[in-house]
Design a protein around this motif. Structure first.
Motif, short mmCIF file in Angstrom:
data_model
loop_
_atom_site.label_atom_id
_atom_site.label_comp_id
_atom_site.label_asym_id
_atom_site.label_seq_id
_atom_site.Cartn_x
_atom_site.Cartn_y
_atom_site.Cartn_z
N ASN A 91 0.83 -1.20 0.00
CA ASN A 91 0.00 0.00 0.00
C ASN A 91 0.87 1.25 0.00
O ASN A 91 1.82 1.37 0.76
CB ASN A 91 -0.89 0.03 1.25
CG ASN A 91 -2.01 -0.98 1.13
OD1 ASN A 91 -2.54 -1.18 0.04
ND2 ASN A 91 -2.35 -1.60 2.24
N ARG B 275 -14.48 4.89 -5.68
CA ARG B 275 -13.92 3.60 -5.28
C ARG B 275 -14.72 2.54 -6.04
O ARG B 275 -15.71 2.88 -6.70
CB ARG B 275 -14.09 3.40 -3.77
CG ARG B 275 -13.21 4.34 -2.97
CD ARG B 275 -13.43 4.18 -1.49
NE ARG B 275 -12.63 5.12 -0.73
CZ ARG B 275 -11.36 4.93 -0.39
NH1 ARG B 275 -10.75 3.81 -0.71
NH2 ARG B 275 -10.69 5.84 0.28
N GLY B 276 -14.35 1.28 -5.89
CA GLY B 276 -15.06 0.22 -6.58
C GLY B 276 -16.55 0.26 -6.34
O GLY B 276 -17.36 0.20 -7.28
N GLY C 163 -10.67 6.92 -10.72
CA GLY C 163 -10.71 5.64 -10.02
C GLY C 163 -9.70 5.56 -8.89
O GLY C 163 -8.52 5.85 -9.06
N SER D 216 -8.29 3.01 -5.88
CA SER D 216 -8.29 1.65 -5.35
C SER D 216 -8.23 1.71 -3.82
O SER D 216 -7.60 2.59 -3.25
CB SER D 216 -7.07 0.90 -5.89
OG SER D 216 -7.09 -0.41 -5.37
N CYS D 217 -8.92 0.77 -3.19
CA CYS D 217 -8.90 0.76 -1.72
C CYS D 217 -7.63 0.08 -1.22
O CYS D 217 -6.99 -0.67 -1.95
CB CYS D 217 -10.13 0.02 -1.18
SG CYS D 217 -11.65 0.90 -1.50
N SER D 218 -7.30 0.34 0.04
CA SER D 218 -6.13 -0.31 0.63
C SER D 218 -6.50 -1.74 1.03
O SER D 218 -7.68 -2.07 1.13
CB SER D 218 -5.68 0.47 1.86
OG SER D 218 -6.70 0.42 2.85
N ARG E 219 -14.33 -6.80 -4.72
CA ARG E 219 -13.68 -5.94 -5.73
C ARG E 219 -13.37 -4.57 -5.13
O ARG E 219 -14.14 -3.63 -5.33
CB ARG E 219 -14.62 -5.75 -6.93
CG ARG E 219 -14.84 -6.98 -7.74
CD ARG E 219 -15.84 -6.69 -8.85
NE ARG E 219 -16.26 -7.92 -9.47
CZ ARG E 219 -15.60 -8.47 -10.49
NH1 ARG E 219 -14.53 -7.89 -10.98
NH2 ARG E 219 -16.03 -9.62 -11.00
N TYR F 257 -11.76 -2.14 -5.93
CA TYR F 257 -11.16 -1.25 -6.94
C TYR F 257 -12.19 -1.02 -8.05
O TYR F 257 -13.02 -1.87 -8.33
CB TYR F 257 -9.90 -1.88 -7.54
CG TYR F 257 -10.07 -3.35 -7.84
CD1 TYR F 257 -10.68 -3.78 -9.02
CD2 TYR F 257 -9.68 -4.33 -6.92
CE1 TYR F 257 -10.87 -5.13 -9.28
CE2 TYR F 257 -9.88 -5.68 -7.17
CZ TYR F 257 -10.47 -6.07 -8.35
OH TYR F 257 -10.68 -7.39 -8.60
N ILE G 63 -8.22 2.20 -12.68
CA ILE G 63 -7.60 2.78 -11.49
C ILE G 63 -6.69 3.95 -11.88
O ILE G 63 -5.78 3.79 -12.71
CB ILE G 63 -6.78 1.72 -10.71
CG1 ILE G 63 -7.70 0.58 -10.25
CG2 ILE G 63 -6.09 2.34 -9.50
CD1 ILE G 63 -6.97 -0.58 -9.62
N GLU H 63 -2.97 1.21 -6.14
CA GLU H 63 -2.66 -0.03 -6.85
C GLU H 63 -3.72 -1.07 -6.56
O GLU H 63 -4.32 -1.05 -5.48
CB GLU H 63 -1.29 -0.56 -6.39
CG GLU H 63 -0.15 0.30 -6.86
CD GLU H 63 1.13 -0.01 -6.11
OE1 GLU H 63 1.05 -0.58 -5.01
OE2 GLU H 63 2.19 0.34 -6.64
N ILE H 64 -3.90 -1.96 -7.51
CA ILE H 64 -4.93 -2.99 -7.33
C ILE H 64 -4.56 -3.88 -6.14
O ILE H 64 -3.41 -4.27 -5.97
CB ILE H 64 -5.09 -3.78 -8.65
CG1 ILE H 64 -6.39 -4.57 -8.62
CG2 ILE H 64 -3.92 -4.70 -8.92
CD1 ILE H 64 -6.88 -4.95 -10.00
#
Lengths: 135, 272
Positions: B2, B81-82, B106, B108-110, B121, B123, B127, B131-132
């Motif tokens: 992360n 977020r996703g 977009g 991405s979540c931690s 999901r 993300y 993104i 990072e995915i």
């Protein structure tokens, strides 16, 4: 298009839950609970969720009404307050200060509540002071 | 791995700043920290971008919908977020929102957030920031696993006990990004008796019917519930069934129709 969110406190009770009120082109929207509020942490009760409804309700009173017989008649603030003041004084003089009671409100600020009890105790002369949070 | 939150926030600020400078969008919906409180905000100039923050999660899709309805020209940016993107896609399916009028940034979540939300999901489809990270199976939730092992009577008893705490604040309905009927049956007295707390089980079942094939698992309902009723557990189980029976997941594609509103010929039931 103009959109803003206004950070505020729920006006309904003494809990003071945090909320954002969205305003889109001057129109008030449904509250967004404040997730970072230390007390309510993003939660509201049904009253908080409906807090914006009474502002835009067509039933909302926007000016004082004075009851004459069975009818309510529109009045100015000066007329309404003069009437309230004179009736309060008449009742106090005729029946004594303890014939009157004063209800404070959890929806008001501390300062407003302080003023009301001060008014009750010093101007009118009664300790009959209570508030809606005891309901 | 992360990336630190400050790096992600700064990257997001730069993207938003560029979009605004190039007049690609009228404004960007994101989060702002002001007076030590964080909430949704429409960024329209670079001036307040230093106050832009990425957490906590707020359901931003509903705000996009409201703003788009009053925006006659131009596009609206939004940090998604996703789950935000999935909610927007579900809204678009119901023709409530025009995706082409949105510019999605977009995020991405931690890993930590993904685990916390038990998100499959964490993300969006594209993104821009972050990072995915690998999704988490909702079945990792011990409560979900326990319920799956129980029989119907035990599960019913569990949910009756949970829903008995309901104070009928309507928070779950109000905050839900896919709960978008204009006329809500939960306001009709023939279904929900006024003044009765807790409401009958049907209160929750009506909502469950309405969003069974739309729930994007954002968890906004649980976050808004003053009584901490584990609604995401409830909807996770419903979503798992949808996956199992129809190989369907809400919020992935605006063209994908719900198997509940299509015929079995279009979307055949999987062999069990």
């Amino acid at each position: 298009m103009n959109y803003k969110t206004v950070l505020t406190v729920c006006p309904y009770c003494g809990c003071g839950c945090g909320m954002y009120l969205p305003v889109l082109d001057g129109q008030l929207g449904q509250p967004i609970p404040d997730k970072t509020h230390p007390l309510s942490e993003g939660r509201l009760c049904i009253k908080g969720w409906a807090a914006s409804e009474h502002v835009v309700s067509p039933d909302r009173l926007t000016q004082p009404l004075v009851r004459t017989g069975d009818d309510l008649k529109q009045a100015t603030w000066d007329e309404a307050l003069d009437l309230v003041a004179s009736r309060l004084m008449t009742l106090r003089d005729r029946h004594g200060p303890d014939s009157l009671a004063f209800l404070c409100s959890a929806k008001c600020t501390n300062e407003e509540n302080y003023l009301l009890q001060k008014f009750a105790r010093t101007t009118v002369g009664t300790n009959n002071v209570d508030h809606c949070a005891r309901l | 791995m992360n990336l630190p939150q400050e790096v992600l926030t700064e990257e997001t600020r730069q993207i938003v700043s560029r979009l605004l400078r190039d007049n690609q969008v009228v404004g960007v919906i994101g989060l702002r920290t002001e007076h030590n409180h964080t909430g949704p905000h429409l960024f329209t100039s670079a001036d307040d971008l230093k106050e832009l923050t990425l957490e906590p999660r707020y359901p931003l899709a509903t705000i996009c919908q409201a703003i788009l309805s009053s925006l006659s020209q131009g596009k609206l940016g939004v940090i998604v977020r996703g789950c935000d993107e999935r909610a927007l896609i579900e809204m678009a399916k119901l023709t409530n929102i025009e995706m082409e009028r949105l510019v999605l940034i977009g995020l991405s979540c931690s890993e930590e957030l993904a685990r916390q939300c038990r998100c499959r999901r964490p993300y969006p489809s594209h993104i821009d920031v972050g990072e995915i990270v690998e999704g988490v199976s909702p079945l990792e939730d011990t409560q979900v696993r326990r319920l799956l092992e129980q029989n119907v009577e035990e599960r019913l008893a569990f949910w009756q006990q949970e829903f008995a705490r309901c104070i009928k604040c309507y928070g779950c309905r109000n905050i839900c990004p896919v709960c978008i009927c204009t006329e809500c049956v939960l306001k009709e007295e023939c279904w929900v008796e006024r003044g009765q707390i807790p409401p009958e089980l049907q209160f929750h079942l009506i909502r469950a019917y309405h969003i069974a094939d739309k729930c994007v698992g954002c968890g906004a309902c649980v976050a808004a519930c003053p009584m901490e009723i584990p609604m995401t557990t409830f909807y996770t189980l419903v979503q798992e069934k949808l996956r199992e029976l129809f190989d369907y997941e809400p919020g992935l594609d605006t063209k994908q129709k719900s198997p509940i509103t299509t015929t079995l010929e279009e979307t055949p039931l999987r062999e069990l």
